[in-house]
Scaffold this active site. Structure first.
Site, PDB file in Angstrom:
ATOM      1  N   GLN A 132       0.176   4.463  -1.274  1.00 21.83           N
ATOM      2  CA  GLN A 132      -0.412   5.790  -1.088  1.00 21.83           C
ATOM      3  C   GLN A 132      -0.487   6.127   0.404  1.00 21.83           C
ATOM      4  O   GLN A 132      -0.798   5.248   1.201  1.00 21.83           O
ATOM      5  CB  GLN A 132      -1.817   5.831  -1.702  1.00 21.83           C
ATOM      6  CG  GLN A 132      -2.359   7.233  -1.891  1.00 21.83           C
ATOM      7  CD  GLN A 132      -3.738   7.245  -2.524  1.00 21.83           C
ATOM      8  OE1 GLN A 132      -4.568   6.391  -2.230  1.00 21.83           O
ATOM      9  NE2 GLN A 132      -3.993   8.205  -3.395  1.00 21.83           N
ATOM     10  N   ASP A 152      -1.042  11.661   5.887  1.00 24.22           N
ATOM     11  CA  ASP A 152      -1.969  10.705   6.491  1.00 24.22           C
ATOM     12  C   ASP A 152      -2.685  11.289   7.707  1.00 24.22           C
ATOM     13  O   ASP A 152      -3.775  10.843   8.063  1.00 24.22           O
ATOM     14  CB  ASP A 152      -1.246   9.413   6.891  1.00 24.22           C
ATOM     15  CG  ASP A 152      -1.523   8.283   5.902  1.00 24.22           C
ATOM     16  OD1 ASP A 152      -2.444   8.423   5.072  1.00 24.22           O
ATOM     17  OD2 ASP A 152      -0.817   7.259   5.964  1.00 24.22           O
ATOM     18  N   MET A 204      -9.709   0.655   7.790  1.00 25.49           N
ATOM     19  CA  MET A 204      -9.721   1.757   8.762  1.00 25.49           C
ATOM     20  C   MET A 204     -11.093   2.402   8.902  1.00 25.49           C
ATOM     21  O   MET A 204     -11.392   3.001   9.931  1.00 25.49           O
ATOM     22  CB  MET A 204      -8.656   2.795   8.394  1.00 25.49           C
ATOM     23  CG  MET A 204      -7.239   2.285   8.611  1.00 25.49           C
ATOM     24  SD  MET A 204      -5.983   3.585   8.556  1.00 25.49           S
ATOM     25  CE  MET A 204      -6.011   4.001   6.809  1.00 25.49           C
ATOM     26  N   LYS A 205     -11.934   2.273   7.900  1.00 26.47           N
ATOM     27  CA  LYS A 205     -13.303   2.767   8.000  1.00 26.47           C
ATOM     28  C   LYS A 205     -14.037   2.106   9.154  1.00 26.47           C
ATOM     29  O   LYS A 205     -14.933   2.698   9.758  1.00 26.47           O
ATOM     30  CB  LYS A 205     -14.041   2.487   6.687  1.00 26.47           C
ATOM     31  CG  LYS A 205     -15.490   2.961   6.674  1.00 26.47           C
ATOM     32  CD  LYS A 205     -16.158   2.646   5.345  1.00 26.47           C
ATOM     33  CE  LYS A 205     -17.576   3.190   5.305  1.00 26.47           C
ATOM     34  NZ  LYS A 205     -18.247   2.910   4.014  1.00 26.47           N
ATOM     35  N   PRO A 262      -5.995  -2.001   4.782  1.00 27.23           N
ATOM     36  CA  PRO A 262      -6.553  -0.906   5.591  1.00 27.23           C
ATOM     37  C   PRO A 262      -7.611  -0.038   4.909  1.00 27.23           C
ATOM     38  O   PRO A 262      -8.160   0.857   5.543  1.00 27.23           O
ATOM     39  CB  PRO A 262      -5.313  -0.061   5.924  1.00 27.23           C
ATOM     40  CG  PRO A 262      -4.366  -0.309   4.795  1.00 27.23           C
ATOM     41  CD  PRO A 262      -4.606  -1.732   4.368  1.00 27.23           C
ATOM     42  N   GLU A 296      -9.911  12.542  -5.272  1.00 24.79           N
ATOM     43  CA  GLU A 296     -11.025  11.890  -4.586  1.00 24.79           C
ATOM     44  C   GLU A 296     -12.359  12.615  -4.749  1.00 24.79           C
ATOM     45  O   GLU A 296     -13.405  11.974  -4.810  1.00 24.79           O
ATOM     46  CB  GLU A 296     -10.693  11.713  -3.095  1.00 24.79           C
ATOM     47  CG  GLU A 296      -9.520  10.777  -2.835  1.00 24.79           C
ATOM     48  CD  GLU A 296      -9.746   9.358  -3.316  1.00 24.79           C
ATOM     49  OE1 GLU A 296     -10.871   9.002  -3.714  1.00 24.79           O
ATOM     50  OE2 GLU A 296      -8.770   8.574  -3.288  1.00 24.79           O
ATOM     51  N   GLN A 304       0.882  -1.175   0.000  1.00 23.11           N
ATOM     52  CA  GLN A 304       0.000   0.000   0.000  1.00 23.11           C
ATOM     53  C   GLN A 304       0.910   1.212   0.000  1.00 23.11           C
ATOM     54  O   GLN A 304       1.474   1.576   1.029  1.00 23.11           O
ATOM     55  CB  GLN A 304      -0.934   0.004   1.210  1.00 23.11           C
ATOM     56  CG  GLN A 304      -1.750   1.281   1.379  1.00 23.11           C
ATOM     57  CD  GLN A 304      -2.626   1.606   0.173  1.00 23.11           C
ATOM     58  OE1 GLN A 304      -3.172   0.699  -0.444  1.00 23.11           O
ATOM     59  NE2 GLN A 304      -2.740   2.872  -0.166  1.00 23.11           N
ATOM     60  N   HIS A 349     -11.279   6.012 -10.684  1.00 27.95           N
ATOM     61  CA  HIS A 349      -9.939   6.581 -10.507  1.00 27.95           C
ATOM     62  C   HIS A 349      -9.071   6.419 -11.755  1.00 27.95           C
ATOM     63  O   HIS A 349      -8.062   7.128 -11.900  1.00 27.95           O
ATOM     64  CB  HIS A 349      -9.233   5.910  -9.324  1.00 27.95           C
ATOM     65  CG  HIS A 349      -9.471   6.579  -8.014  1.00 27.95           C
ATOM     66  ND1 HIS A 349      -9.167   7.898  -7.783  1.00 27.95           N
ATOM     67  CD2 HIS A 349      -9.975   6.103  -6.843  1.00 27.95           C
ATOM     68  CE1 HIS A 349      -9.462   8.209  -6.528  1.00 27.95           C
ATOM     69  NE2 HIS A 349      -9.966   7.142  -5.937  1.00 27.95           N
ATOM     70  N   MET A 353      -8.152   0.120  -3.267  1.00 30.26           N
ATOM     71  CA  MET A 353      -7.034   0.963  -3.700  1.00 30.26           C
ATOM     72  C   MET A 353      -6.907   0.819  -5.201  1.00 30.26           C
ATOM     73  O   MET A 353      -6.771  -0.294  -5.717  1.00 30.26           O
ATOM     74  CB  MET A 353      -5.728   0.551  -3.001  1.00 30.26           C
ATOM     75  CG  MET A 353      -4.521   1.361  -3.458  1.00 30.26           C
ATOM     76  SD  MET A 353      -4.696   3.132  -3.104  1.00 30.26           S
ATOM     77  CE  MET A 353      -3.698   3.831  -4.424  1.00 30.26           C
ATOM     78  N   GLU A 354      -6.934   1.968  -5.861  1.00 29.62           N
ATOM     79  CA  GLU A 354      -7.049   2.018  -7.310  1.00 29.62           C
ATOM     80  C   GLU A 354      -5.732   1.796  -8.034  1.00 29.62           C
ATOM     81  O   GLU A 354      -5.403   2.507  -9.001  1.00 29.62           O
ATOM     82  CB  GLU A 354      -7.633   3.372  -7.717  1.00 29.62           C
ATOM     83  CG  GLU A 354      -6.746   4.588  -7.424  1.00 29.62           C
ATOM     84  CD  GLU A 354      -6.852   5.174  -6.030  1.00 29.62           C
ATOM     85  OE1 GLU A 354      -6.335   6.277  -5.804  1.00 29.62           O
ATOM     86  OE2 GLU A 354      -7.449   4.520  -5.152  1.00 29.62           O
ATOM     87  N   HIS A 382     -16.174   3.288  -7.624  1.00 26.20           N
ATOM     88  CA  HIS A 382     -15.236   4.314  -7.156  1.00 26.20           C
ATOM     89  C   HIS A 382     -13.826   4.015  -7.651  1.00 26.20           C
ATOM     90  O   HIS A 382     -13.152   4.886  -8.214  1.00 26.20           O
ATOM     91  CB  HIS A 382     -15.258   4.379  -5.626  1.00 26.20           C
ATOM     92  CG  HIS A 382     -14.400   5.464  -5.057  1.00 26.20           C
ATOM     93  ND1 HIS A 382     -14.869   6.741  -4.814  1.00 26.20           N
ATOM     94  CD2 HIS A 382     -13.095   5.474  -4.704  1.00 26.20           C
ATOM     95  CE1 HIS A 382     -13.874   7.489  -4.330  1.00 26.20           C
ATOM     96  NE2 HIS A 382     -12.796   6.737  -4.254  1.00 26.20           N
ATOM     97  N   GLU A 383     -13.373   2.765  -7.458  1.00 26.52           N
ATOM     98  CA  GLU A 383     -11.987   2.439  -7.801  1.00 26.52           C
ATOM     99  C   GLU A 383     -11.739   2.524  -9.303  1.00 26.52           C
ATOM    100  O   GLU A 383     -10.700   3.024  -9.738  1.00 26.52           O
ATOM    101  CB  GLU A 383     -11.609   1.058  -7.262  1.00 26.52           C
ATOM    102  CG  GLU A 383     -11.770   0.893  -5.752  1.00 26.52           C
ATOM    103  CD  GLU A 383     -11.143   2.016  -4.932  1.00 26.52           C
ATOM    104  OE1 GLU A 383     -10.133   2.592  -5.366  1.00 26.52           O
ATOM    105  OE2 GLU A 383     -11.679   2.334  -3.859  1.00 26.52           O
ATOM    106  N   TYR A 391     -13.082  13.782  -0.254  1.00 29.74           N
ATOM    107  CA  TYR A 391     -14.058  12.987  -1.001  1.00 29.74           C
ATOM    108  C   TYR A 391     -15.397  13.733  -1.091  1.00 29.74           C
ATOM    109  O   TYR A 391     -15.909  13.981  -2.187  1.00 29.74           O
ATOM    110  CB  TYR A 391     -14.305  11.643  -0.307  1.00 29.74           C
ATOM    111  CG  TYR A 391     -13.139  10.700  -0.243  1.00 29.74           C
ATOM    112  CD1 TYR A 391     -13.078   9.564  -1.044  1.00 29.74           C
ATOM    113  CD2 TYR A 391     -12.096  10.904   0.666  1.00 29.74           C
ATOM    114  CE1 TYR A 391     -12.012   8.668  -0.964  1.00 29.74           C
ATOM    115  CE2 TYR A 391     -11.031  10.031   0.742  1.00 29.74           C
ATOM    116  CZ  TYR A 391     -10.993   8.903  -0.071  1.00 29.74           C
ATOM    117  OH  TYR A 391      -9.939   8.031   0.014  1.00 29.74           O
TER     118      TYR A 391
END
Length: 648
Positions: free
Chosen positions: A144, A396, A604-605, A286, A338, A142, A319, A290-291, A315-316, A404
């Site tokens: 980003q 971060d 993480m959401k 997390p 976003e 990951q 991107h 991820m796009e 959504h992805e 978004y």
């Protein structure tokens, strides 16, 4: 405000990078990697082709973080290099000397030999016990926003876009954010060799220049199933997952993925990346998705078994145009990635479903926006759409729904102001065509917006744009949007009415008026809105009501993580209540997978709000639960949870 007003100072560079990409920039990288699952590292080399932008540049500076550097060659000759002391956020700048007399436009190659280390934030090596099959280990990346520098030495800024090729030697099937050259995806797994024992070299090419945060790798016991080819389309699509999940994952996404992508191409220019695959990762991933170029990484929490959560794919894949195609210059302009993606995702909801579905998505997003604006009340800078980061500030720390949903609402406001979708979508197409392949700032976006509508609308449209309070949208703080925006609430009315009934019944112990059938006609998003409405718009319900509601509507034990999260937020709202004390241990066990499922909620959401809510009820419980499962969470999630719990 003047149509072409710029910031007082010209914006250059990237506050999170130490690279000198304004003087000399990488345009292509050849990776040669070997994955060592026992040592939990990747070793090999990265060979950069740099393009000189400034005459007589004497060195190239690249970003690194926690890398074990070996020899470096420039044009095939060993050179002596220097590494700066480590910056806590940006890592260590690597200085590589260059031949004298380089002229702008000339090219130079540099090969950097290195290994990753245990402190590599970009990579998570999972033990076999953390996978679905529990037979082989797993690796995924990951990168980003600024973690690619811990995977490879490179100019780690979205302002630098490179093509890349890769050779990856691995005992497990390996995937990259590029087009597979060999062995073929549709052939036998691991080229027919013994998985977990035999080394296979996987080769990939990425011919489209991409920012470094889209460089991605995953390796594990993975299988591939191709989605049916869409007639008239050159691109292919399919899904990767562990063998234990591949059939369920294929069923979940097969009906919609290619339909989404083909429909999007009716709104924006054609898809450029050739391949659009999905990868379902283990639960410590997390994010929701991820796009990564050519392959979107997805959380397994999307496998609801009823296709209700597949819109994350919209959504992805969006991107591919907004972020992967037209890219933010740096994290201060994250909303260009976003906000545009979220806005266009919701346009697609209208095209695929209805205006009511589009409004419903904005409604759900607005609740998340409100929550995150409140979260940053003590750091109001992070409530802004455009954030002016200090040099070396961690992007971060600002991660939230703000770019978004404030971004998407801004674009919705402009759409309505300028005359609706029939006027606005041609502008979007022109925006994509103008900036495809480039990295831009908000100020470049605004200049183009004015330029387009000057040409396509004249003074009438310019007067409308001049009426916008640009400073309020870009730099406004607080809990409200600069303009109150109305949404289509058709799909929310039943959910709102049910929440109102529960609020009205708070003073009675007789709850017989409520039936299981109250929510039978609700889809999962309507259940989410019902719970969010109760939690956000009314005082906490009595504990007895919380218990009854959870049991009656099965929201306290639903396998749908989106609904379960909202129920726990409702149950834990009144921290001293009996319900909060009763459900805090249940929620804590759920988030770490100690609830009989063994499934960590690493997204993480889910994990961040649950830990924050449990922490308000019982800090000792929150901290001890987190510490018991810490190593199962991704390093990015660990850092953020520890900040939430006051451990960092």
């Amino acid at each position: 405000m003047s149509a072409y007003l710029k910031k007082p100072e010209e914006e250059e560079g990237d506050p999170t990078s130490q690279a000198n990409f304004l003087q000399i920039a990488s345009e292509h990288i050849d990776f040669d990697w070997t994955i060592d699952f026992n040592a939990k590292l990747i070793s090999g080399s990265a060979t950069h082709t740099f393009v000189v932008k400034e005459d007589d540049v004497k060195e190239v500076i690249v970003d690194t973080q926690a890398l074990d550097l070996g020899k470096i060659e420039v044009e095939g000759q060993d050179v002596d290099y220097t590494v700066d002391p480590k910056h806590p956020v940006m890592g260590s700048a690597l200085h590589i000397p260059l031949p004298a007399g380089l002229k702008s436009g000339s090219k130079v190659t540099a090969t950097i030999h290195y290994k990753t280390t245990k402190d590599c934030t970009a990579l998570q090596f999972l033990a076999k016990e953390q996978t679905q099959g529990k037979t082989f280990p797993f690796l995924f990346s990951q990168c980003q926003p600024i973690y690619a520098r811990s995977l490879a030495p490179l100019q780690d800024s979205p302002s630098v876009k490179t093509t890349y090729t890769a050779k990856v030697a691995s005992i497990l099937p390996a995937l990259l954010s590029a087009i597979r050259v060999s062995p073929p995806s549709t052939g036998p797994a691991h080229d027919g060799k013994v998985i977990g024992k035999d080394v296979v070299t996987y080769t990939y090419k990425q011919p489209i220049p991409i920012p470094s945060y889209l460089i991605a790798i995953a390796a594990g016991n993975l299988r591939y199933k191709a989605f049916p080819k869409v007639e008239g389309k050159d691109w292919t699509s399919g899904i990767w997952a562990e063998p234990e999940l591949i059939d369920a994952a294929y069923w979940e996404f097969e009906a919609d993925t290619t339909r989404f992508l083909a429909t999007e191409e009716t709104i924006v220019p054609p898809y450029r990346f050739g391949v659009y695959d999905l990868l379902v990762l283990p639960p410590s991933f997390p994010y929701g998705g991820m796009e990564n170029a050519c392959i979107s990484f997805l959380t397994p929490t999307l496998l609801a078994g009823d296709r209700t959560l597949v819109d994350v794919v919209v959504h992805e894949l969006t991107h591919s145009w907004f972020g992967n195609g037209v890219t933010q210059a740096h994290s201060g302009h994250f909303w260009l990635n976003e906000g545009f993606t979220t806005y266009m995702e919701r346009v697609l909801q209208k095209v695929l479903h209805s205006e009511a579905e589009r409004g419903f998505s904005f409604l759900i997003g607005y609740k998340g926006l409100q929550d995150d604006l409140k979260l940053h009340q003590n750091q109001p800078k992070y409530q802004r759409l455009v954030i002016e980061f200090e040099k070396g500030e961690d992007p971060d720390d600002a991660y939230s729904r703000v770019p978004y949903d404030k971004g998407a609402n801004f674009l919705l406001y402009l759409e309505r102001l300028l005359g609706g979708l029939d006027i606005f979508l041609p502008y979007i197409t022109d925006y994509v065509n103008t900036f495809m392949g480039k990295s831009i700032t908000t100020w470049q976006w605004k200049d183009h917006l004015y330029g387009y509508f000057k040409k396509n609308g004249g003074d009438t449209k310019i007067k409308l744009l001049d009426s916008v309070d640009w400073n309020a949208w870009f730099f406004g703080e607080g809990l409200e949007l600069p303009v109150k925006i109305e949404y289509d609430t058709t799909l929310a009315k039943q959910a709102y009415a049910l929440a109102e009934r529960w609020d009205a019944a708070r003073s009675t112990s007789d709850l017989s008026e409520f039936k299981e059938s109250d929510v039978e006609s609700f889809n999962s998003n309507q259940q989410i809105v019902f719970l969010e409405r109760l939690e956000g718009n009314y005082d906490a319900l009595p504990s007895s009501h919380i218990d009854h509601l959870g049991e009656l509507y099965h929201v306290s034990n639903t396998p749908n993580a989106e609904i379960r999260l909202r129920f726990y937020e409702l149950a834990l709202k009144d921290s001293p209540s009996d319900a909060a004390k009763r459900f805090a241990p249940v929620a804590a066990k759920w988030v770490v997978g100690d609830d009989g499922t063994g499934i960590l909620k690493g997204r993480m959401k889910f994990c961040r709000p649950i830990f924050r809510a449990v922490n308000r009820v019982d800090k000792v419980l929150a901290v001890s639960t987190y510490k018991s499962a810490k190593e199962s969470f991704h390093p990015i999630a660990q850092r953020m949870i520890e900040k939430d719990l006051g451990l960092a």
